[in-house]
Design a protein around this motif. Structure first.
Motif, PDB file in Angstrom:
ATOM      1  N   LEU A  10       0.572  13.291   0.280  1.00  0.00           N
ATOM      2  CA  LEU A  10       1.289  12.023   0.436  1.00  0.00           C
ATOM      3  C   LEU A  10       1.423  11.673   1.915  1.00  0.00           C
ATOM      4  CD1 LEU A  10       3.098   9.673  -0.621  1.00  0.00           C
ATOM      5  CD2 LEU A  10       5.025  11.221  -0.358  1.00  0.00           C
ATOM      6  N   PHE A  32      -4.443  14.642  -6.345  1.00  0.00           N
ATOM      7  CA  PHE A  32      -3.610  13.976  -7.354  1.00  0.00           C
ATOM      8  C   PHE A  32      -4.284  13.988  -8.719  1.00  0.00           C
ATOM      9  CE2 PHE A  32      -0.922  11.038  -4.388  1.00  0.00           C
ATOM     10  CZ  PHE A  32      -0.317  12.177  -3.884  1.00  0.00           C
ATOM     11  N   THR A  91       0.848  -1.201   0.000  1.00  0.00           N
ATOM     12  CA  THR A  91       0.000   0.000   0.000  1.00  0.00           C
ATOM     13  C   THR A  91       0.876   1.240   0.000  1.00  0.00           C
ATOM     14  OG1 THR A  91      -1.487  -1.289   1.381  1.00  0.00           O
ATOM     15  CG2 THR A  91      -1.986   1.028   1.137  1.00  0.00           C
ATOM     16  N   THR A  92       1.913   1.221   0.851  1.00  0.00           N
ATOM     17  CA  THR A  92       2.821   2.363   0.925  1.00  0.00           C
ATOM     18  C   THR A  92       3.515   2.591  -0.420  1.00  0.00           C
ATOM     19  OG1 THR A  92       3.190   1.648   3.183  1.00  0.00           O
ATOM     20  CG2 THR A  92       4.636   3.360   2.343  1.00  0.00           C
ATOM     21  N   HIS A 147      -3.529   6.841 -10.839  1.00  0.00           N
ATOM     22  CA  HIS A 147      -4.155   7.154  -9.557  1.00  0.00           C
ATOM     23  C   HIS A 147      -5.385   6.289  -9.336  1.00  0.00           C
ATOM     24  CE1 HIS A 147      -1.372  10.325  -9.169  1.00  0.00           C
ATOM     25  NE2 HIS A 147      -1.908  11.087 -10.082  1.00  0.00           N
ATOM     26  N   LEU A 153      -0.139   8.449   3.914  1.00  0.00           N
ATOM     27  CA  LEU A 153       0.676   7.462   4.628  1.00  0.00           C
ATOM     28  C   LEU A 153       0.208   7.325   6.074  1.00  0.00           C
ATOM     29  CD1 LEU A 153       4.219   8.190   3.177  1.00  0.00           C
ATOM     30  CD2 LEU A 153       2.698   6.283   2.670  1.00  0.00           C
ATOM     31  N   SER A 203       1.966   6.925  -6.561  1.00  0.00           N
ATOM     32  CA  SER A 203       0.964   7.901  -6.976  1.00  0.00           C
ATOM     33  C   SER A 203       1.520   9.312  -6.832  1.00  0.00           C
ATOM     34  CB  SER A 203      -0.293   7.766  -6.115  1.00  0.00           C
ATOM     35  OG  SER A 203      -1.399   7.423  -6.895  1.00  0.00           O
ATOM     36  N   PHE A 204       2.251   9.524  -5.731  1.00  0.00           N
ATOM     37  CA  PHE A 204       2.871  10.835  -5.516  1.00  0.00           C
ATOM     38  C   PHE A 204       3.885  11.135  -6.612  1.00  0.00           C
ATOM     39  CE2 PHE A 204       6.628  12.999  -3.752  1.00  0.00           C
ATOM     40  CZ  PHE A 204       6.080  14.245  -3.519  1.00  0.00           C
ATOM     41  N   ILE A 261       1.084   4.132  -2.849  1.00  0.00           N
ATOM     42  CA  ILE A 261       0.744   5.527  -2.553  1.00  0.00           C
ATOM     43  C   ILE A 261       1.912   6.435  -2.938  1.00  0.00           C
ATOM     44  CG2 ILE A 261       0.412   7.129  -0.636  1.00  0.00           C
ATOM     45  CD1 ILE A 261      -1.442   5.096   0.601  1.00  0.00           C
ATOM     46  N   ILE A 262       3.132   5.986  -2.633  1.00  0.00           N
ATOM     47  CA  ILE A 262       4.286   6.809  -3.019  1.00  0.00           C
ATOM     48  C   ILE A 262       4.382   6.902  -4.539  1.00  0.00           C
ATOM     49  CG2 ILE A 262       6.802   7.023  -2.900  1.00  0.00           C
ATOM     50  CD1 ILE A 262       6.677   5.668  -0.186  1.00  0.00           C
ATOM     51  N   ASP A 309      -4.390   3.064  -8.102  1.00  0.00           N
ATOM     52  CA  ASP A 309      -4.032   3.257  -6.694  1.00  0.00           C
ATOM     53  C   ASP A 309      -5.275   3.234  -5.815  1.00  0.00           C
ATOM     54  OD1 ASP A 309      -2.606   3.872  -4.410  1.00  0.00           O
ATOM     55  OD2 ASP A 309      -2.689   6.027  -4.758  1.00  0.00           O
ATOM     56  N   ILE A 310      -6.328   3.924  -6.255  1.00  0.00           N
ATOM     57  CA  ILE A 310      -7.562   3.996  -5.463  1.00  0.00           C
ATOM     58  C   ILE A 310      -8.158   2.598  -5.265  1.00  0.00           C
ATOM     59  CG2 ILE A 310      -9.969   4.755  -5.562  1.00  0.00           C
ATOM     60  CD1 ILE A 310      -8.955   7.365  -6.729  1.00  0.00           C
ATOM     61  N   ILE A 339      -6.378   1.041  -2.588  1.00  0.00           N
ATOM     62  CA  ILE A 339      -6.724   1.641  -1.292  1.00  0.00           C
ATOM     63  C   ILE A 339      -7.946   0.937  -0.707  1.00  0.00           C
ATOM     64  CG2 ILE A 339      -7.736   3.727  -0.288  1.00  0.00           C
ATOM     65  CD1 ILE A 339      -5.753   5.353  -1.872  1.00  0.00           C
TER      66      ILE A 339
END
Lengths: 253, 554, 126
Positions: free
Chosen positions: C28, C86, A88-89, A234, C32, A95-96, A92-93, A237-238, A241
């Motif tokens: 972000l 995003f 998950t981390t 994204h 997290l 996605s950033f 998410i990263i 990613d969702i 999530i």
């Protein structure tokens, strides 16, 4: 407006000579802005389609989980929360970094664009790698229904799986309920598999974008494709999530 | 009323088809297979859809032939199951769903909003290729032995009991589904983003509105079908899944997911047909469509309500009573916007200068048949009568009245209406009127007896039936023969007209749409320059002023 | 009936709003933290809530478990942040916003109407 301006009356063809438009503007759009708006909107509509595509899976999951809650709890205990949270981390990263890649394209910074695209690519690969490790573990434990001789041992006699037992002290399931853990793992593989398929497509597209970005194709003010790909990334990613709490975090206490 | 016809053709001695048009722009097979031009893609679609229509039609012919006698003597019972399954699959997914949107819609949408092309021409071409791939997969399925689940892929029949080619059929529908998603996506984007200056939402032709509504359904509904069929395929391959009770799954879950798409799908099929009828009725009564706004919004209302009525296909399958009650009420609600349309068309006809050219004949046939089809739908939507009538020929007759009597009539109305625009040539009027009449008579003869059969209790999907039903079945089969002729005729004279038809000129019907204000067949870019919309839709006075001015300037 | 000047969306086209890297970094960080929270919460038993109504002799009721509710609430928050920042929805046109909302509306329709059938089956016959 008078009738004289009306449709298709007289007038010579090809009002504007081609040289006026940037090379990336397709002929059937009037302006670059219209082209950006249209493709961006199209991407959103496509994502709506994707929402409904996963919607069918989520609905099935919801019904099955309510019917066979115990089986879902113990099936979920078989997943590694460490790998799940790590993934998950990672996502998410990624996605950033993708959002930053879009920003770099908007700011016309080629170096930064390549850097962030590369990072996103690596994180995507990392996600798939971790997913592969998890799947392999399920394979070894005979928890892949349908292909690889399914074993209900860990649910009929939880003590036979000391690693998980040590942590959760699960009570044995009745044979009927233990069989239903197959439903959990079927949905687990269907949902994470469908998600991983989207990731694979995403990673392949990233390679394509990276190669084109090196020629400066997205840092000349025309970043539509990067932007739209970002939306896709994204979205994937969702989905994760939601998959993360639904598949990994069923009653960990 | 001035004359019996409004058709004016140019002087045939001097008239020529414009040298430069979308058909002559480039030559060679590749220029067609790699084209981005929506009109060429529409033509490709028209050819492939006609092909599948006749395959589906041939299967229907075999079904009717088998039902001529009470015994199953022509084909074995399991062959019969395959016949009606393949007929349903091909007709629904390869004819009805793409029929009007992908052919007429593809051809007209950009012209009606005043654009050069759809927003995403390459996606449009991809959608045709997906359609063809899906179609070939379906043909392959048929050649290697077919599938006998019915078009509904009912579980656990499809996942557990049958030994036919369910997976390839499901995947074929999956692929064809994405073709329809891409068409819908393209339409929505085009309507939102590609309208010409002055083209406000309420100046759009109603054809655009109804296709917009259908596109919403395609985009939001089809993916649910796609994932459902994927799960069916997975369940068959891996023998584990969420639909088969033997593994702990729930067949009703399949029904929920399947009908979540497949009920909106009937609106996907019929809504574009509504659009065609609005255009035709307005043109041949020389009047603006009565209650334009109401008709436009009723399309959108059908799209929204259409998503919340799906469980009326499941009343006898064990859904909860409370759910059945709610879904029954919602089903009644969706009848309202459909009725709004019928009433508004009727009021458009009232005091209009009506002429009876072929498209109008089809349109009037549509109004009658769709009304019957729609009203019988209300019977079936009521839980009480549904228990008696469901799974009988009443249902078969109901959806054929809507789909064939409604959709096919409007498809043919549209093809006849826009044929001169598409090809630049006119078909022979008398024989086409005869074809419209034949279709109407044949249709009623085929399907009206099935209402009676259904109320008498003849179940659907059986190759044999009790002898007392034979008389009505013979009527039905005889009607199917007439109907078959009615469908063959257009193929013949439309093909003939490609070479020998009279030259139609730009606007033979004196219609108001933007597509009629350009040459026929149109240029690849549709218009010499992007038009500016400065009048309401269906403004016949504007058209008259324009035509008078043209005469004066010549 | 119609407004002749109703705006074509083409008129509303603009250069896309550029979100600053700082905003992205904050999002972000929040994401997290939310991930850590949802993971931690799953180890705590949040209990359950029984809802039971007696309506003219019908026993209508269901049990709400707080753990999945909290987990889904956190997931929805994370989704909202991703979509808003995003995916730039916060700075997008009304049309795009409406598109997103309508998608979730239909998705919830699918889930809730299907679930309504399953839940109400337990209520028995009339």
């Amino acid at each position: 407006m008078s009738d004289s301006t009306a449709i298709a009356q007289g007038a010579s063809a090809g009002a504007a000579p081609h040289g006026e438009h940037p090379s990336y503007q397709r002929h059937h759009f009037e302006t670059v802005g219209q082209q950006f708006d249209a493709t961006n909107f199209a991407m959103w509509i496509f994502l709506l389609t994707e929402v409904m595509f996963f919607g069918g899976l989520f609905t099935s999951y919801l019904i099955m989980r309510n019917w066979y809650y115990r089986a879902f709890v113990e099936g979920s205990h078989q997943l590694s929360i460490l790998w799940g949270t790590a993934n998950t981390t990672v996502l998410i990263i990624s996605s950033f970094t993708m959002a930053m890649a879009v920003w770099s394209a908007q700011m016309r910074r080629k170096g930064a664009l390549l850097l962030f695209l590369g990072l996103t690519f690596l994180l995507g690969i990392a996600f798939l790698g971790i997913k592969g490790i998890e799947w392999h573990e399920k394979w070894v434990k005979h928890h892949v229904p349908g292909i690889h001789q399914y074993s209900e041992q860990a649910f009929l006699n939880p003590a036979s799986d000391p690693e998980v037992f040590k942590e959760y002290h699960d009570k044995p399931l009745s044979p009927g309920m233990a069989q239903k853990t197959e439903e959990y793992f079927f949905l687990y593989f269907a949902m994470t598999g469908m998600h991983a398929l989207h990731m694979v497509i995403g990673v392949c597209l990233l390679v394509y974008i990276f190669i084109r970005a090196r020629t400066g194709a997205y840092t000349n003010g025309h970043f539509t494709f990067v932007e739209n790909f970002g939306l896709y990334w994204h979205f994937v990613d969702i989905i994760w999530i939601f998959l993360y709490p639904l598949l990994y975090l069923i009653s960990r206490y | 009323m001035s004359a019996a016809t409004i058709v004016t053709l140019p002087d045939q001695a001097t008239a020529r088809i414009p040298k430069m048009n979308f058909l002559t722009k480039e030559n060679g097979l590749l220029s067609w297979l790699l084209t981005g031009d929506h009109k060429r893609i529409a033509t490709l679609y028209l050819i492939s859809i006609t092909f599948f229509f006749f395959i589906g039609g041939a299967l229907a012919g075999l079904i009717r032939l088998e039902l001529l006698t009470p015994q199953n003597d022509l084909v074995a019972a399991d062959t019969y199951n395959k016949l009606f399954s393949m007929h349903g699959l091909i007709m629904v997914f390869f004819f009805l769903v793409p029929s009007v949107p992908a052919t007429i819609g593809n051809f007209l949408m950009p012209m009606m909003v005043g654009a050069k092309d759809l927003a995403l021409p390459k996606i449009n071409l991809l959608s045709w290729y997906l359609y063809v791939i899906g179609g070939l997969m379906m043909l392959w399925t048929m050649c290697v032995g077919g599938v006998d689940t019915g078009w509904t892929f009912t579980t656990p029949l499809s996942t557990h009991y049958l030994n036919t080619h369910v997976v390839s059929a499901a995947m074929s529908v999956f692929v064809a589904g994405f073709s329809s998603i891409l068409t819908g996506l393209n339409f929505i984007v085009t309507i939102h983003k590609m309208r010409c200056p002055g083209m406000t939402w309420f100046r759009l032709p109603l054809f655009v509105w109804s296709n917009y509504a259908a596109s919403i359904l395609m985009v939001l509904g089809t993916p649910v079908l796609a994932i459902t069929l994927t799960l069916v395929a997975l369940e068959r391959i891996f023998h584990i899944g969420v639909f088969d009770p033997a593994f702990g799954g729930d067949p009703l879950l399949f029904q929920h997911l399947f009908w979540f798409y497949s009920h909106p799908a009937v609106y996907i099929m019929i809504l574009p047909g509504f659009g065609v009828i609005s255009e035709v009725i307005s043109t041949f009564s020389r009047k603006r469509v009565f209650g334009y706004t109401a008709v436009a919004f009723s399309s959108v209302a059908i799209a929204v309500f259409g998503f919340f009525v799906w469980a009326h296909h499941m009343f006898i399958m064990g859904i909860s009573n409370y759910s059945a009650l709610v879904f029954s009420l919602l089903t009644m609600l969706v009848a309202v916007p459909s009725a709004i349309k019928i009433y508004n068309w009727a009021f458009t006809l009232y005091k209009g200068s009506i002429t009876f050219e072929t498209p109008m004949l089809y349109a009037i046939g549509f109004m009658g048949l769709f009304t019957i089809g729609g009203l019988t739908g209300v019977f079936l939507g009521a839980t009480g009568t549904d228990i008696h009538l469901t799974e009988t020929y009443f249902v078969v007759a109901h959806f054929h009245f809507v789909m064939v009597g409604g959709m096919l009539m409007s498809f043919l109305a549209g093809i006849h209406f826009w044929w001169p625009k598409w090809t630049g040539r006119m078909y022979p009027e008398k024989i086409s009127q005869l074809a419209a009449l034949t279709t109407f008579i044949g249709f009623n003869l085929t399907f009206f007896p099935q209402f009676i059969l259904g109320t008498l209790g003849m179940p659907r999907r059986y190759a044999a039936y009790p002898p007392e039903f034979q008389v009505l079945n013979v009527f039905s089969t005889a009607g199917a023969t007439v109907l078959g002729i009615g469908y063959l005729l257009p193929i013949l004279y439309l093909t003939w007209s490609l070479k020998y038809g009279a030259i139609a000129g730009d606007n033979p019907w004196h219609a108001t749409g933007l597509e009629w204000q350009t040459q026929s067949p149109p240029l690849t870019e549709n218009f010499p320059e992007i038009p500016i919309m400065d009048h309401e839709a269906y403004d016949y006075e504007w058209l008259e002023r324009m035509e008078r001015k043209e005469v004066a300037s010549v | 009936m119609s407004e002749p000047n109703a705006h074509n969306e083409q008129g509303a086209e603009h250069e896309p709003h550029i979100v600053s890297p700082g905003t992205y970094a904050i999002i972000l960080l929040v994401l997290l933290v939310a991930t850590a929270t949802t993971c931690g919460m799953s180890y705590i038993d949040l209990g359950e809530w029984h809802i039971a109504i007696n309506l003219f002799g019908w026993h209508v009721g269901t049990t709400l478990f707080w753990n999945p509710v909290v987990a889904l609430a956190i997931a929805c928050t994370k989704m909202t942040l991703v979509v808003l920042f995003f995916m730039h929805i916060k700075y997008s046109s009304k049309l795009t916003k409406l598109t997103v909302i309508s998608g979730f509306f239909i998705f919830l329709g699918l889930i809730s109407m299907t679930l309504a059938d399953y839940v109400s089956r337990a209520w028995g016959r009339w």
